[in-house]
Design a protein around this motif. Sequence first.
Motif, short mmCIF file in Angstrom:
data_model
loop_
_atom_site.label_atom_id
_atom_site.label_comp_id
_atom_site.label_asym_id
_atom_site.label_seq_id
_atom_site.Cartn_x
_atom_site.Cartn_y
_atom_site.Cartn_z
N ALA A 1 0.84 -1.20 0.00
CA ALA A 1 0.00 0.00 0.00
C ALA A 1 0.87 1.26 0.00
O ALA A 1 1.84 1.35 0.75
CB ALA A 1 -0.92 0.00 1.21
N GLN A 2 0.51 2.21 -0.87
CA GLN A 2 1.18 3.51 -0.92
C GLN A 2 0.11 4.60 -0.85
O GLN A 2 -0.72 4.71 -1.73
CB GLN A 2 1.99 3.66 -2.22
N VAL A 3 0.16 5.38 0.21
CA VAL A 3 -0.84 6.43 0.44
C VAL A 3 -0.10 7.76 0.52
O VAL A 3 0.90 7.89 1.24
CB VAL A 3 -1.64 6.17 1.73
N THR A 4 -0.59 8.74 -0.23
CA THR A 4 0.01 10.08 -0.22
C THR A 4 -1.06 11.13 0.05
O THR A 4 -2.21 10.97 -0.37
CB THR A 4 0.69 10.40 -1.56
N VAL A 5 -0.65 12.17 0.77
CA VAL A 5 -1.55 13.29 1.07
C VAL A 5 -0.89 14.57 0.55
O VAL A 5 0.22 14.91 0.99
CB VAL A 5 -1.83 13.40 2.59
N THR A 6 -1.56 15.23 -0.38
CA THR A 6 -1.05 16.49 -0.95
C THR A 6 -2.16 17.52 -0.93
O THR A 6 -3.30 17.22 -0.56
CB THR A 6 -0.54 16.28 -2.38
N HIS A 7 -1.85 18.72 -1.38
CA HIS A 7 -2.87 19.76 -1.43
C HIS A 7 -2.65 20.68 -2.62
O HIS A 7 -1.55 20.72 -3.20
CB HIS A 7 -2.87 20.58 -0.13
N GLN A 8 -3.69 21.42 -2.96
CA GLN A 8 -3.66 22.41 -4.04
C GLN A 8 -4.43 23.63 -3.58
O GLN A 8 -5.59 23.51 -3.16
CB GLN A 8 -4.26 21.83 -5.33
N THR A 9 -3.80 24.79 -3.65
CA THR A 9 -4.43 26.02 -3.18
C THR A 9 -5.03 26.79 -4.36
O THR A 9 -4.34 27.01 -5.37
CB THR A 9 -3.41 26.91 -2.45
N GLU A 10 -6.29 27.17 -4.23
CA GLU A 10 -6.96 28.00 -5.22
C GLU A 10 -7.21 29.38 -4.62
O GLU A 10 -6.62 29.73 -3.59
CB GLU A 10 -8.25 27.34 -5.69
N ASP A 11 -8.08 30.16 -5.27
CA ASP A 11 -8.29 31.55 -4.85
C ASP A 11 -8.75 31.64 -3.40
O ASP A 11 -8.11 32.24 -2.55
CB ASP A 11 -9.30 32.21 -5.78
N LYS A 12 -9.88 30.99 -3.08
CA LYS A 12 -10.44 31.06 -1.74
C LYS A 12 -10.64 29.69 -1.11
O LYS A 12 -11.28 29.57 -0.07
CB LYS A 12 -11.79 31.79 -1.78
N THR A 13 -10.10 28.67 -1.73
CA THR A 13 -10.30 27.31 -1.23
C THR A 13 -8.99 26.53 -1.27
O THR A 13 -8.01 26.93 -1.92
CB THR A 13 -11.35 26.56 -2.07
N VAL A 14 -9.00 25.40 -0.54
CA VAL A 14 -7.89 24.46 -0.52
C VAL A 14 -8.45 23.08 -0.84
O VAL A 14 -9.50 22.70 -0.31
CB VAL A 14 -7.18 24.44 0.85
N ILE A 15 -7.76 22.34 -1.71
CA ILE A 15 -8.18 20.98 -2.07
C ILE A 15 -7.15 20.01 -1.51
O ILE A 15 -5.97 20.07 -1.86
CB ILE A 15 -8.30 20.82 -3.59
N ILE A 16 -7.61 19.13 -0.59
CA ILE A 16 -6.75 18.10 0.00
C ILE A 16 -6.97 16.82 -0.80
O ILE A 16 -8.11 16.39 -1.01
CB ILE A 16 -7.08 17.87 1.48
N ARG A 17 -5.88 16.18 -1.21
CA ARG A 17 -5.95 14.98 -2.06
C ARG A 17 -5.34 13.80 -1.30
O ARG A 17 -4.16 13.83 -0.92
CB ARG A 17 -5.19 15.21 -3.36
N VAL A 18 -6.16 12.77 -1.04
CA VAL A 18 -5.72 11.53 -0.40
C VAL A 18 -5.72 10.46 -1.48
O VAL A 18 -6.78 10.07 -1.97
CB VAL A 18 -6.63 11.15 0.78
#
Length: 699
Positions: free
Chosen positions: A614-631
Amino acid sequence: MKISGIKSKLLLAFVTILVIMTGLNVGLAIYLTNQQSEREAFTSLTRQTILLQDDLQKTTLDLRAIAEKTTRGTDNLSDLATIYAQTQQIITNSGQPAEYERVLVFNKVISLNRLQVVLRSAGFSSIAVYVDNELSHYVTTAEAGMSVVRAGHKALIKTGQNQAGELEFDNWPNWAEGDLSPLITFQVTLVNRPTISFYFAAEQRVVLQIVIPVQAVTQTVMRNNITLGDPAGLLVNQLSIATPETLNQSAPGQNKPLIIGAFVFQKVFDQAFLEEVASQTGLLPALYSPDGLRQIQIVDLKIDPTDLVQWVQENPGATDQQIQQHTLMVDGEAYYQALTLWRFEEEPRLIIGFAQSGASAAQKVRETVTGLLGIAGLVLIVGGVLGYVLFDHLVKPIVTLTEMVARIGLNTQVEAPGQKTTPTFSDKLIEIDLRADDEVQQLTAAFNAMIRQLRQSFETLEERVAHRTAELEAVNKDLETFSYSVSHDLRAPLRAISGFAAILARRHRANLNDEGQHYLDNIVRAGEQMGRLIDDLLTYSRLGRSSVHRGPVALREIFTLLAEEFAGRVKEIGGTLEIADDLPVVMGDKTLLTQIFTNLLDNALTYRRADVPAQVTVTHQTEDKTVIIRVCDNGIGIAPEYQEKIFNIFQRLHSQEEYPGTGIGLATVKRSVEMLGGRLWVESEVGQGSAFFVKLPKE
């Protein structure tokens, strides 16, 4: 600027439509004027093209007639016969005295004097005489010259104009050697009939060339005058213009006629000719070769006669006059152009073209536009005044109705700064009294009906609100009772079942056979599964009643704790968990966020492929007024048709034996994310893994 008031808006709409319609009419008028100017331009170009073609036709016929008449002249034929005989005598007897050459040169000068008169009177550019196929002598508007033999080799001697512009023939013994005129060639191809041809020379010139071959009957005779030391001579008689028919005719006992030379007449059409045509017509003429590869023109319009050339090649025997018309742009300026192929004696000779600048047509269009714009401005002013008067009459009842509606008894009261206003009952809900003869009267009646309904609604509003509030309180009480029942009444027997099953397994497992032990294990597992189901169901139900405490939450802190919590499990399954170091701060509830990402990490480690770590990664992406968390994981993946269904409560895609679970976790995650004002979705491919995205507001 904000436009308010129905009268202002209607007037603005009316003026806008009026402007659009006026603009369309002006544009149409400009277009039609432009089209008319274009048609007139093409008509003029076509007419001048035909006229120039006719002029060239007449000029060619006239010059040919003059050339044939000149060649038939007794003096010119006699000169050619003498020069031919003397030339042959010198060629045959190379050791002849120099006096023979002087006599020959003198005879050539006599011929040049005669030809110069024809050249000036007829407008030829050059006349050349060839003996056999080699140049004998020539005259142009600027010079005269002849081929001679000096010191045993051929040379060209020539003379030019004096200060009076006359060619100097008297000093022929002093003519010096020089270069041949560009119009003349040392040799010419002899033909058996008079021919006409056009060719493009250097320096932007088209040359009309008329070749008149001369035939004669020659005979060697003994001369009585042997002063020069050679009693033999060549008799040249019966001279005439050669034709295929006469060349094959001979009298009995005479030699067959042969071509002894030719007169070559040339007329040059150059830039000066085009400029003269341009001054007469006011247009820009141009001449092209039939293949379209060579041309002379005043202005380089980059005209491409390819279409006309192709038509000529496809219709070699066509006699119809084909005139092509084009509009082209040169340096940002429009030009109208007409082209036609000129045939002479059924042979394509030249492509004749004329072009006209679009500036004159543009001037006419500008004058038309100026007049139309003046009329359009007057129409707009008159239309605006009439529209204002008309709309004032039409809108006045509506304005009156608006003022009356504004006085009805629906007020607003501000409860607290920043909160929405709520309507309150007012005794001013009175019907409107307005008389009109159109739809305004119908609108007034509709408002009065609405006012009556509002009055009735306000009267029963408090009663209905109280009734609905009581219903909601009852429902909430039932939900609380259900939650208590689930947590107390269901848990008590479940604890008894699980407890006695555990005691039985601990004390009496050895007394049971294999089948009994299997049933006992099923009871224990079912109890544990039921406990988890009750816990998840209670968690899901509490979400609707629990309050959300929003505030800045550092995601890095949450995932640091979760990494420690899942470290043992990750190590046990031989997997990896990678969490980005720069996770941001978001607005949310720390408890709900911890619950959300606990569920997502648990699923990522649970639904793994058996043969792949199993390989699990947690990253994020910042937009204008929001944040997207990617699991993201590399697990079993989810088929497209199930990627929406997995967020429904009790929705499972696998059996408990394959992957344990209650089917409530993702439903709880989705509800929690929505309570925080966020969004949850998944992107997945079967056998490749899944990526869950949590979109949350920024701090």
